[in-house]
Design a protein around this motif. Structure first.
Motif, PDB file in Angstrom:
ATOM      1  N   ILE A   9     -87.410   0.335  16.480  1.00  0.00           N
ATOM      2  CA  ILE A   9     -86.427   1.393  16.707  1.00  0.00           C
ATOM      3  C   ILE A   9     -85.189   0.878  17.434  1.00  0.00           C
ATOM      4  N   LYS A  10     -85.346  -0.152  18.258  1.00  0.00           N
ATOM      5  CA  LYS A  10     -84.181  -0.722  18.947  1.00  0.00           C
ATOM      6  C   LYS A  10     -83.212  -1.347  17.947  1.00  0.00           C
ATOM      7  N   CYS A  45     -81.568   1.647  15.924  1.00  0.00           N
ATOM      8  CA  CYS A  45     -80.547   2.354  16.707  1.00  0.00           C
ATOM      9  C   CYS A  45     -79.308   1.498  16.895  1.00  0.00           C
ATOM     10  N   ARG A  62     -80.620   7.608  22.067  1.00  0.00           N
ATOM     11  CA  ARG A  62     -81.990   7.285  21.650  1.00  0.00           C
ATOM     12  C   ARG A  62     -82.370   5.875  22.087  1.00  0.00           C
ATOM     13  N   LEU A  63     -81.438   4.937  21.966  1.00  0.00           N
ATOM     14  CA  LEU A  63     -81.687   3.564  22.386  1.00  0.00           C
ATOM     15  C   LEU A  63     -81.892   3.480  23.902  1.00  0.00           C
ATOM     16  N   GLU A  72     -83.001   5.858  25.805  1.00  0.00           N
ATOM     17  CA  GLU A  72     -84.331   6.440  26.061  1.00  0.00           C
ATOM     18  C   GLU A  72     -85.432   5.406  25.853  1.00  0.00           C
ATOM     19  N   GLU A  73     -85.322   4.584  24.831  1.00  0.00           N
ATOM     20  CA  GLU A  73     -86.329   3.555  24.565  1.00  0.00           C
ATOM     21  C   GLU A  73     -86.424   2.571  25.722  1.00  0.00           C
ATOM     22  N   TYR A  74     -85.272   2.126  26.197  1.00  0.00           N
ATOM     23  CA  TYR A  74     -85.284   1.178  27.314  1.00  0.00           C
ATOM     24  C   TYR A  74     -85.813   1.834  28.588  1.00  0.00           C
ATOM     25  N   LYS A 112     -87.880   4.351  28.784  1.00  0.00           N
ATOM     26  CA  LYS A 112     -89.306   4.611  28.584  1.00  0.00           C
ATOM     27  C   LYS A 112     -90.120   3.354  28.930  1.00  0.00           C
ATOM     28  N   GLU A 113     -89.591   2.193  28.595  1.00  0.00           N
ATOM     29  CA  GLU A 113     -90.269   0.945  28.884  1.00  0.00           C
ATOM     30  C   GLU A 113     -90.086   0.497  30.338  1.00  0.00           C
TER      31      GLU A 113
END
Length: 92
Positions: A46-47, A50, A79-80, A82-84, A86-87
């Motif tokens: 997803i990274k 995005c 969205r990107l 959020e991914e970072y 979240k991790e």
């Protein structure tokens, strides 16, 4: 009627392949696909998706959909992020 069907009315059949492979809204000194490849070469999943879409929409906004493309780029950027978050990793 689809955009492609409408497009066929205005573009000669021989030019359709050229338009599909090298649309004017993605042209510049370097083709956007090459920039996307460079921007995503160390990313996965997803990274990569995005990041590629952010580049795509930023690069074409002045030649295609204006603010709509900028809003799409923002959506993918959010969205990107959020991914970072979240991790819990801000350096990948």
């Amino acid at each position: 009627m689809s955009k492609l069907r409408n497009l066929r009315k205005f573009i000669l059949k021989d030019d359709i392949k050229s338009y599909v492979n090298h649309p004017p809204h993605y042209q510049g000194k370097t083709e956007v696909i090459e920039i996307i490849e460079q921007a995503t070469e160390d990313l996965k999943g997803i990274k990569a998706v995005c990041t590629g879409n952010i580049v795509k929409y930023i690069m074409r906004h002045t030649k295609k959909n204006g603010v709509e493309d900028l809003l799409k780029a923002r959506w993918y950027l959010d969205r990107l992020i959020e991914e970072y978050e979240k991790e819990g990793n801000n350096n990948d």
